[in-house]
Write an enzyme that holds these catalytic residues in place. Sequence first.
Site, mmCIF file in Angstrom:
data_model
loop_
_atom_site.group_PDB
_atom_site.id
_atom_site.type_symbol
_atom_site.label_atom_id
_atom_site.label_comp_id
_atom_site.label_asym_id
_atom_site.label_seq_id
_atom_site.Cartn_x
_atom_site.Cartn_y
_atom_site.Cartn_z
ATOM 1 C CG ASP A 140 -0.856 5.559 12.794
ATOM 2 O OD1 ASP A 140 -0.491 6.589 13.397
ATOM 3 O OD2 ASP A 140 -1.594 5.594 11.790
ATOM 4 N N GLY B 64 -3.264 -1.882 18.136
ATOM 5 C CA GLY B 64 -3.489 -2.060 16.684
ATOM 6 C C GLY B 64 -2.674 -1.038 15.907
ATOM 7 C CB SER C 266 -4.206 12.208 15.465
ATOM 8 O OG SER C 266 -5.142 13.262 15.564
ATOM 9 C CG HIS D 175 -12.109 9.477 8.025
ATOM 10 N ND1 HIS D 175 -13.199 9.668 7.202
ATOM 11 C CD2 HIS D 175 -11.411 8.447 7.492
ATOM 12 C CE1 HIS D 175 -13.152 8.778 6.218
ATOM 13 N NE2 HIS D 175 -12.077 8.032 6.373
ATOM 14 N N GLY E 79 -5.244 4.396 17.547
ATOM 15 C CA GLY E 79 -4.802 5.656 16.950
ATOM 16 C C GLY E 79 -3.292 5.787 16.814
ATOM 17 N NE ARG F 97 -4.986 -1.526 7.134
ATOM 18 C CZ ARG F 97 -4.191 -0.724 7.834
ATOM 19 N NH1 ARG F 97 -4.610 -0.116 8.945
ATOM 20 N NH2 ARG F 97 -2.963 -0.491 7.423
ATOM 21 C CE LYS G 54 -0.323 10.056 14.768
ATOM 22 N NZ LYS G 54 -1.126 9.413 13.726
ATOM 23 C CE LYS H 110 -2.403 1.627 3.612
ATOM 24 N NZ LYS H 110 -3.515 1.745 4.580
ATOM 25 C CG ASN I 170 -13.400 14.035 19.859
ATOM 26 O OD1 ASN I 170 -12.450 13.269 19.680
ATOM 27 N ND2 ASN I 170 -13.579 15.103 19.119
HETATM 28 P P1 NAD Z 1 -8.969 12.476 12.277
HETATM 29 O O1 NAD Z 1 -8.007 13.596 12.086
HETATM 30 O O2 NAD Z 1 -10.185 12.425 11.441
HETATM 31 O O3 NAD Z 1 -9.460 12.461 13.813
HETATM 32 C C1 NAD Z 1 -8.522 12.637 14.862
HETATM 33 C C2 NAD Z 1 -9.238 12.449 16.200
HETATM 34 O O4 NAD Z 1 -8.249 12.659 17.230
HETATM 35 C C3 NAD Z 1 -10.345 13.475 16.446
HETATM 36 O O5 NAD Z 1 -11.345 12.880 17.243
HETATM 37 C C4 NAD Z 1 -9.613 14.574 17.234
HETATM 38 O O6 NAD Z 1 -10.487 15.336 18.035
HETATM 39 C C5 NAD Z 1 -8.705 13.707 18.094
HETATM 40 N N1 NAD Z 1 -7.532 14.439 18.589
HETATM 41 C C6 NAD Z 1 -6.659 15.159 17.865
HETATM 42 N N2 NAD Z 1 -5.701 15.659 18.674
HETATM 43 C C7 NAD Z 1 -5.989 15.230 19.933
HETATM 44 C C8 NAD Z 1 -5.371 15.410 21.192
HETATM 45 N N3 NAD Z 1 -4.262 16.122 21.321
HETATM 46 N N4 NAD Z 1 -5.938 14.821 22.264
HETATM 47 C C9 NAD Z 1 -7.065 14.079 22.135
HETATM 48 N N5 NAD Z 1 -7.699 13.871 20.969
HETATM 49 C C10 NAD Z 1 -7.158 14.446 19.879
HETATM 50 O O7 NAD Z 1 -8.119 11.148 12.161
HETATM 51 P P2 NAD Z 1 -8.626 9.676 11.854
HETATM 52 O O8 NAD Z 1 -8.555 9.427 10.394
HETATM 53 O O9 NAD Z 1 -9.886 9.413 12.586
HETATM 54 O O10 NAD Z 1 -7.438 8.822 12.507
HETATM 55 C C11 NAD Z 1 -7.281 8.775 13.913
HETATM 56 C C12 NAD Z 1 -5.936 8.152 14.225
HETATM 57 O O11 NAD Z 1 -5.911 6.804 13.774
HETATM 58 C C13 NAD Z 1 -4.743 8.846 13.560
HETATM 59 O O12 NAD Z 1 -3.701 8.943 14.506
HETATM 60 C C14 NAD Z 1 -4.379 7.899 12.438
HETATM 61 O O13 NAD Z 1 -3.024 7.999 12.064
HETATM 62 C C15 NAD Z 1 -4.689 6.570 13.095
HETATM 63 N N6 NAD Z 1 -4.883 5.440 12.183
HETATM 64 C C16 NAD Z 1 -4.475 4.227 12.613
HETATM 65 C C17 NAD Z 1 -4.625 3.116 11.803
HETATM 66 C C18 NAD Z 1 -4.192 1.756 12.306
HETATM 67 O O14 NAD Z 1 -4.183 0.804 11.523
HETATM 68 N N7 NAD Z 1 -3.900 1.609 13.560
HETATM 69 C C19 NAD Z 1 -5.200 3.255 10.539
HETATM 70 C C20 NAD Z 1 -5.639 4.500 10.133
HETATM 71 C C21 NAD Z 1 -5.476 5.597 10.967
#
Ligand code: NAD
Length: 321
Positions: free
Chosen positions: A222, A292, A199, A137, A220, A110, A226, A67, A159
């Site tokens: 990854d 995860g 994030s 998201h 979150g 996934r 973080k 990917k 949140n």
């Molecule tokens: P997004 O930007 O749409 O949402 C981020 C979320 O984190 C929101 O709810 C926001 O309010 C919150 N947030 C941001 N800063 C914060 C802080 N300092 N304290 C508390 N909350 C905070 O992002 P997303 O697409 O929903 O992705 C969320 C996380 O998941 C990201 O870190 C992304 O990299 C990770 N992710 C992980 C995987 C995996 O396989 N583990 C896959 C995709 C995304």
Amino acid sequence: MIIVPEREIAGLITAADCFTAVEQVFASMARKSAYNFPVIREAIGHADALYGFKSGFDRESLALGLKSGGFWPRNGEQGLTNHQSAIFLFDADSGQCRAVVGGNLLTALRTAAASAISIKHLARPDAKVLGMIGAGHQSTFQLRAALDQRAFDKVVGWNIDPGALIRLEAVAAEKNVPFEAVDLVRLGEEADVIITITSSFAPILRTSQVRPGTHLACMGTDTKGKQEVEAELVAAATVFTDEIAQSVQIGEAQHAVAAGLLAASDIVELGTVINGTHPGRRSDREITLFDGTGVGLQDLAVASVAVDLAMSRGVASEIEF
Ligand code: NAD
């Protein structure tokens, strides 16, 4: 070469398809039949973007590929999602590029599948209340997959910006489950299962806020730096993960390992629980934590299913390559 465009994915593959594909590949990883190659992720010095590759090979399913994509923080200004990716599948017998598949929705599906699999195998059988931390998201996909997995009676959510919780409330309503916005103390007091999907770069959830017997799916974290939960909470839990190397380097466990509170050898691959070679949860008072981190093999597994479905339904394009 087969092309499955992003716009076709939603109509092709279900969350249940993704759950099965990811569960199988986690099991294959634990049998050492499938392995991920080292991840590349670079700040490219343009558009503030992070770009990289996640790749691997599953000798059981013969899924081979990568990917490629990343994070473009200003994409919203053009009406695009910030995370962009495409999945490339190669023929394991000839090395020819077999397919290119849109990776945006598949990534969300996934990732949600992984936490739902952890709930299936690690949450207490009597778990009734689901806690959600994060409302971005990914969170709606996470919530849907968790509600499909267990008959939760209630969802409680937190949140940093409470206004965004309306997204989670809408998903809970779709599934006829009551939703309540709460503070972190109440979330920990009420929830039997907690999904973190933010994030954040600093701990949100504290050890004192989590009851014995809770299952946490930390999704979150990854990337290096973080963090969603206190390192002491990770150390107090039995830690399961998709891949130990990633958990230690870029996952939620990185901080507990760096602080000397947890060793890589303490971390268990979730695939061993799926395979029955690890018992998983051992008591109703144990805190289990799934770290995860997101592996390339998950992407290859769901993209392979999408290609098969697209071919059988005649919605894939084929081009000479
Ligand atoms: P997004 O930007 O749409 O949402 C981020 C979320 O984190 C929101 O709810 C926001 O309010 C919150 N947030 C941001 N800063 C914060 C802080 N300092 N304290 C508390 N909350 C905070 O992002 P997303 O697409 O929903 O992705 C969320 C996380 O998941 C990201 O870190 C992304 O990299 C990770 N992710 C992980 C995987 C995996 O396989 N583990 C896959 C995709 C995304």
